[in-house]
Design an enzyme around this catalytic site. Structure first.
Site, mmCIF file in Angstrom:
data_model
loop_
_atom_site.group_PDB
_atom_site.id
_atom_site.type_symbol
_atom_site.label_atom_id
_atom_site.label_comp_id
_atom_site.label_asym_id
_atom_site.label_seq_id
_atom_site.Cartn_x
_atom_site.Cartn_y
_atom_site.Cartn_z
ATOM 1 N N PRO A 199 -32.403 58.977 7.033
ATOM 2 C CA PRO A 199 -31.952 57.964 7.672
ATOM 3 C C PRO A 199 -30.626 58.109 8.620
ATOM 4 O O PRO A 199 -29.762 58.962 8.198
ATOM 5 C CB PRO A 199 -31.581 57.007 6.249
ATOM 6 N N CYS A 200 -30.970 57.443 9.813
ATOM 7 C CA CYS A 200 -29.784 57.739 10.647
ATOM 8 C C CYS A 200 -28.709 56.701 11.336
ATOM 9 O O CYS A 200 -27.873 56.945 11.968
ATOM 10 C CB CYS A 200 -30.618 58.118 11.954
ATOM 11 N N PRO A 201 -28.686 55.575 10.419
ATOM 12 C CA PRO A 201 -27.708 54.500 11.031
ATOM 13 C C PRO A 201 -26.279 54.934 10.822
ATOM 14 O O PRO A 201 -25.345 54.670 11.699
ATOM 15 C CB PRO A 201 -27.674 53.339 9.856
ATOM 16 N N PHE B 299 -24.924 57.777 11.845
ATOM 17 C CA PHE B 299 -25.065 58.681 12.984
ATOM 18 C C PHE B 299 -25.173 58.058 14.076
ATOM 19 O O PHE B 299 -24.827 58.672 15.138
ATOM 20 C CB PHE B 299 -25.692 60.074 12.528
#
Length: 386
Positions: free
Chosen positions: A91-93, A95
């Site tokens: 999951p990237c939120p 970054f």
């Protein structure tokens, strides 16, 4: 022998599907969100024509898994593979520049570290890591990525690239950081050349010390996918800007049809998931110009231009170019190059459908990357088998 792959953060399985199309066999999957598991199983079963029972998904958090338990679950009853891979996009939120930006301190950001720990424990032949551009271009996040790769440097050689989906023939301006790693024990002559060692040394220095730059100066040794006719597509062509909503617009002669949203929105009426979209209420559905993507929400696509990231944030699905509504589920899937035979279930909420579609990488990008990994394995490994 088909090379097996273990998939983490499977979501809708778009990375899995790309790897499958490239000739790999995804034998084990891990996804924590029950709705995403349902969506994945429905999509893959409809596309591959197999029963959902043949698509088991481990539903535990990656933090509750050990390399031993994963190996036992993935390969019990199977001959231990001569080669196997690990793929995943944590999951990237945390970054993302437009997201929480908490980096390694965020709940999602920490999962990136866990993913690299699983790779270290599993010791796959190769691994793929994909994430948002911010994990490389933001100094704090980049230091964290470097610290994770540092855990693997004794066993793996890796290459890093920012890939834009648009440059690979996907109608979407979407940049993703992709890290490809190969275990040193499985490569032959490539790692022994002076040229290769010098590239690795220079790239390591840039990652560690040149933190005020965007890493575009890094030299690639991996043969990344490249489509010459679409290279630098965002700036190569004279893309149309905006037009009054509801007017007829002819396609400019010099823009490639394959990169135009309108090409993917035709003749969809008989496809599953096409009649699924949020009910339009606001007057903005009639007033936003075609091609106006300048605002934070209510971005309207242009039929003869590419899309920004498909389906993002909290139900921020783009507006249809010439209809007074948001994109349908199927239309969002088309922009992600998901095949028409991939069907999401009726009892899955619209929010979960758009979220799982938007979270994934475009299937075409995943397939092109997977094909290059397969090519490297076939060319460079000591023995893969047939």
């Amino acid at each position: 022998m088909t090379i097996p792959v273990l998939s983490f953060f499977t979501g809708a399985g778009l990375l899995d599907l790309g790897m499958h199309n490239a000739g790999f066999n995804v034998v084990w999957r891990n996804e924590y969100h029950p709705a995403f598991i349902k969506g994945f199983q429905s999509g893959f079963s409809s596309h591959l024509g197999i029963h959902t029972d043949d698509l088991p998904v481990n539903g535990l958090s990656i933090t509750d898994l050990t390399p031993y338990s994963i190996r036992q679950e993935a390969f019990t009853g199977r001959q231990w593979p001569e080669a196997f891979g690990v793929i995943g996009g944590p999951p990237c939120p945390d970054f993302s520049v437009g997201g929480k930006n908490k980096g390694a301190d965020g709940d999602n950001g920490r999962l990136t570290g866990v993913y690299f720990e699983q790779i270290k424990g599993l010791q796959p032949t190769f691994f793929i890591f994909e994430n948002v551009k911010g994990i490389l271009s933001t100094v704090r996040h980049r230091k964290y990525l470097v610290s994770q790769l540092d855990k693997l440097k004794n066993d793996y050689v890796f290459d890093i690239k920012i890939l834009n989906s648009l440059d690979l023939g996907v109608p979407q301006d979407r940049e993703r950081v992709v890290v490809i790693g190969f275990h040193k024990a499985y490569l032959s002559d490539i790692t022994d050349t002076m040229e290769f060692r010098e590239i690795v040394r220079k790239n390591a220095f840039l990652l560690q010390n040149d933190l005020d730059r965007n890493c575009f100066t890094m030299t690639s040794w991996f043969d990344w996918p490249f489509e010459n006719k679409f290279d630098n597509a965002k700036f190569k062509y004279a893309w149309p800007t905006t037009n009054r909503f509801g007017t007829e617009i002819s396609k400019p002669n010099d823009v490639p049809l394959e990169l135009c949203v309108g090409h993917y929105l035709e003749n969809l009426s008989n496809l599953q998931n096409q009649d699924e979209f949020f009910k339009p209420i606001s007057d903005k559905f009639h007033s936003v110009e075609e091609g106006d993507v300048s605002r934070k929400s209510f971005k309207r696509l242009h039929r003869w231009r590419y899309s920004p990231t498909a389906a993002y944030g909290n139900n921020e699905v783009h507006l249809h170019p010439y209809k007074a509504r948001r994109l349908s589920v199927r239309e969002a899937m088309k922009i992600q190059t998901i095949p028409d035979t991939y069907i999401l279930p009726q009892d899955m909420t619209l929010s979960d459908k758009y979220k799982t579609i938007g979270n994934g990488v475009p299937v075409q990008l995943a397939q092109l990357v997977g094909a290059k990994v397969m090519e490297t394995l076939e060319n460079e490994m000591i023995s893969v088998g047939n």
